[in-house]
Design an enzyme around this catalytic site. Structure first.
Site, mmCIF file in Angstrom:
data_model
loop_
_atom_site.group_PDB
_atom_site.id
_atom_site.type_symbol
_atom_site.label_atom_id
_atom_site.label_comp_id
_atom_site.label_asym_id
_atom_site.label_seq_id
_atom_site.Cartn_x
_atom_site.Cartn_y
_atom_site.Cartn_z
ATOM 1 N N ARG A 179 0.832 -1.211 0.000
ATOM 2 C CA ARG A 179 0.000 0.000 0.000
ATOM 3 C C ARG A 179 0.867 1.262 0.000
ATOM 4 O O ARG A 179 2.007 1.251 0.494
ATOM 5 C CB ARG A 179 -0.936 0.003 1.202
ATOM 6 C CG ARG A 179 -0.217 0.221 2.539
ATOM 7 C CD ARG A 179 -1.185 0.175 3.691
ATOM 8 N NE ARG A 179 -0.556 0.565 4.942
ATOM 9 C CZ ARG A 179 -0.541 -0.179 6.034
ATOM 10 N NH1 ARG A 179 -1.110 -1.375 6.039
ATOM 11 N NH2 ARG A 179 0.032 0.267 7.136
ATOM 12 N N TRP A 192 6.481 -1.365 2.232
ATOM 13 C CA TRP A 192 6.916 -2.751 2.087
ATOM 14 C C TRP A 192 7.375 -3.225 3.455
ATOM 15 O O TRP A 192 8.319 -2.711 4.034
ATOM 16 C CB TRP A 192 7.988 -2.906 1.010
ATOM 17 C CG TRP A 192 9.084 -1.889 0.962
ATOM 18 C CD1 TRP A 192 9.981 -1.589 1.934
ATOM 19 C CD2 TRP A 192 9.415 -1.048 -0.155
ATOM 20 N NE1 TRP A 192 10.854 -0.624 1.509
ATOM 21 C CE2 TRP A 192 10.539 -0.271 0.225
ATOM 22 C CE3 TRP A 192 8.893 -0.896 -1.442
ATOM 23 C CZ2 TRP A 192 11.132 0.646 -0.630
ATOM 24 C CZ3 TRP A 192 9.499 0.022 -2.290
ATOM 25 C CH2 TRP A 192 10.584 0.775 -1.882
ATOM 26 N N ARG A 210 26.759 1.651 1.194
ATOM 27 C CA ARG A 210 27.666 1.760 2.341
ATOM 28 C C ARG A 210 29.037 1.176 2.033
ATOM 29 O O ARG A 210 30.071 1.735 2.404
ATOM 30 C CB ARG A 210 27.070 1.043 3.554
ATOM 31 C CG ARG A 210 27.924 1.140 4.810
ATOM 32 C CD ARG A 210 27.910 2.567 5.364
ATOM 33 N NE ARG A 210 28.762 2.671 6.536
ATOM 34 C CZ ARG A 210 30.053 2.960 6.484
ATOM 35 N NH1 ARG A 210 30.660 3.151 5.317
ATOM 36 N NH2 ARG A 210 30.759 3.066 7.593
ATOM 37 N N ASP A 334 -6.763 -2.205 8.470
ATOM 38 C CA ASP A 334 -6.159 -3.315 7.738
ATOM 39 C C ASP A 334 -7.041 -4.556 7.711
ATOM 40 O O ASP A 334 -8.100 -4.617 8.333
ATOM 41 C CB ASP A 334 -4.798 -3.651 8.344
ATOM 42 C CG ASP A 334 -3.724 -3.790 7.280
ATOM 43 O OD1 ASP A 334 -3.984 -4.474 6.272
ATOM 44 O OD2 ASP A 334 -2.639 -3.205 7.438
#
Length: 538
Positions: A179, A192, A210, A334
């Site tokens: 979403r 995610w 990095r 949800d």
């Protein structure tokens, strides 16, 4: 099958009597969600109600919105082109069972399967309907009728997106359904969850940024073996620990950079469904969609990012997430029936929108089951079973009850062959992809019908000694689990409800199940017509 695009799918729903056009004005803020919720839970008509095409949306003249497209068993079967979900599972099993040919005759027998499999692979085309309108500036996400579904939602959410990312290490694509909370005209959250594939792509981009440099990365941008030999592994371990796997932005030398993202909205049903299927890691979702539709998915290159999207998508969003930017996302009503809590997620910056002329906005609503996602989940259950059997061959059947919201309860029947096998199966399930989130696993013998919850309840509660047969373990839990001791980490429970053997320490007699003898049943069968008439039973 196949449906080339969302519009062909809508026409098919219409022909099948599975679509209703709504011409009464409806507001995308709460009102459309309430209408859809009532329809999907209606006790009259077919279970799940019809698919709804809203054609008079407040504030969006001329726009159309499709919702509840998968919200019944009949529509899910129509979307997959099957008469039963088991038929679909058998088709998957046929391809999973393909073995290397041992001789010329075997090779000949495999030719039809190989020819069919060759149709599944996606193909890139020069352009497609999603390129009819291209906007690199002067665009807004709020030009589309994006829903706010529930009163305490943090705002509007794109709820049925196919989110495309690329693994920075291998270059493989992934299509997932995550979403997107709309912050403003050009930014959203990228929800995610930590254990999803796109989140791992994000973490890999962090690792690369990095530890990578011109002399310590491969051509594809992944850290080389040489960089790891120089301490790249230690750098990655330190980074993941300080950021909790990318959940926070650390103050010390936090990597900078971007990860490209594309979002397709309003795809054909096979592509949409493939985005939620628990695919094996090396199988991309566009290939699964090709398998579902028995025809390749046509893809086009994005305008501003190095990603491909379905050419027939109604709407495409292109952009990126910054590796050093997180923002509060949620709450959101949800599929658990509760609001998922606020948390930090990457920010998706939209830099280009392409769409069809007069695009149809496809969306969904989740909440207390049953809703549209319940029917999608039950289809996934049938897909998941043959994949699970690859590593757990003793599995007979599984049931993910709708009220268990698919990650809270899994009921499993097995062909038991040795002591302790039920516990082995539990641990195997907790090691399988998204099944690792399963809060409660109940294992029963093969003579129990896991689809019959009355039979399951009777057998389980009769067969267990709670202290002996229940085990607990700690590990990853779903990000939506509001009861766990920590976000994304908590306990899970397994119940061994199989019959216990002497070799498992059970030496008491085991009683027979009550069943009438065949002679008496036959006698009553011969009298039943007359008895039924006297009793008023059809």
């Amino acid at each position: 099958m196949p449906f080339d695009d969302l519009r062909q799918w809508i026409a098919a729903l219409d022909r099948a009597g599975e679509l209703k056009r709504i011409k009464t004005e409806a507001d995308p803020i709460l009102e459309i969600a309430e209408i859809t919720d009532r329809v999907s839970k209606s006790k009259t008509g077919k279970p799940g109600g019809p698919a709804l095409l809203f054609q008079n949306i407040k504030g969006y003249p001329g726009s159309q919105l499709l919702i509840n497209q998968f919200g019944s068993e009949a529509r899910m079967k129509l979307a997959l082109g099957v008469d039963s979900f088991d038929e679909f599972a058998d088709r998957i099993k046929m391809f999973l069972d393909m073995k290397s040919p041992q001789g010329f005759l075997d090779k000949l027998k495999m030719l039809p399967l190989l020819t069919e499999a060759g149709k599944f692979f996606p193909k890139t085309v020069p352009t497609g309907p999603c390129k009819e309108v291209i906007k690199r500036d002067n665009f807004s996400l709020l030009d589309f009728p994006i829903l706010q579904c529930w009163p305490q939602d943090a705002g509007r959410f794109i709820t049925l997106p196919c989110v495309v990312t690329r693994d920075p290490k291998s270059g493989k694509r992934n299509v997932g359904m995550y979403r997107l909370q709309v912050y403003d005209a050009k930014t959203t959250a990228a929800h995610w969850q930590r254990q999803k594939v796109a989140a791992e792509h994000y973490r890999q981009a962090l690792r690369n940024a990095r530890s990578g440099s011109a002399d310590t990365t491969t051509k594809e941008g992944a850290p080389s073996f040489a960089s790891f030999a120089k301490g790249g592994n230690s750098v990655a371990v330190d980074l993941m620990a300080r950021t909790s796997g990318g959940q926070v932005v650390s103050e010390k030398n936090h990597p900078k950079g971007r990860m490209e993202v594309a979002v397709a909205i309003g795809t054909d049903p096979a592509v949409t469904f493939s985005a939620i299927v628990p695919a094996p890691p090396d199988v991309e979702e566009y290939l699964i969609a090709g398998f579902l539709r028995a025809a390749p998915v046509e893809l086009v290159k994005c305008e501003t990012v190095d990603l491909e999207v379905p050419a027939a998508s109604e709407i495409v969003l292109e952009g990126y997430v910054n590796l050093d930017e997180l923002r509060t996302e949620g709450p959101f009503g949800d599929h658990t029936g509760f609001y998922s809590l606020e948390d930090l997620y990457p920010v998706f910056h939209v830099q280009c929108i392409t769409h069809r002329k007069d695009p149809i906005y496809a969306t969904t609503i989740v909440g207390k089951p049953p809703m549209e996602d319940a029917y999608m989940g039950k289809a996934v259950e049938r897909v998941f079973l043959p994949l699970m059997r690859l590593t757990i061959p003793e599995l007979i059947d599984i049931n993910l009850p709708i009220e268990g919201v698919f990650h809270n309860l899994m009921i499993v029947s097995i062909r038991k062959s040795y002591p302790g096998q039920a516990r082995k199966v539990m641990n195997a399930i907790w090691s399988l992809g998204q099944a690792m989130f399963t809060k409660v696993i109940i294992v029963v013998d093969e003579d129990v019908d896991v689809q019959d919850l009355a039979d399951v309840t009777l057998k389980v509660l009769n067969h267990i000694d709670p202290e002996r047969d229940i085990q607990f373990t700690l590990g990853p839990v779903d990000s939506l689990d509001h009861a766990s001791r920590l976000a994304n980490y908590g306990s899970k429970m397994g119940i061994d409800a199989t019959r216990k053997w002497p070799t498992e320490g059970f030496t008491r007699p085991w009683p027979d199940e009550i069943v009438m003898d065949a002679k008496t049943k036959t006698l009553v069968d011969s009298k039943w017509k007359a008895l039924a008439k006297e009793l008023g039973i059809d």
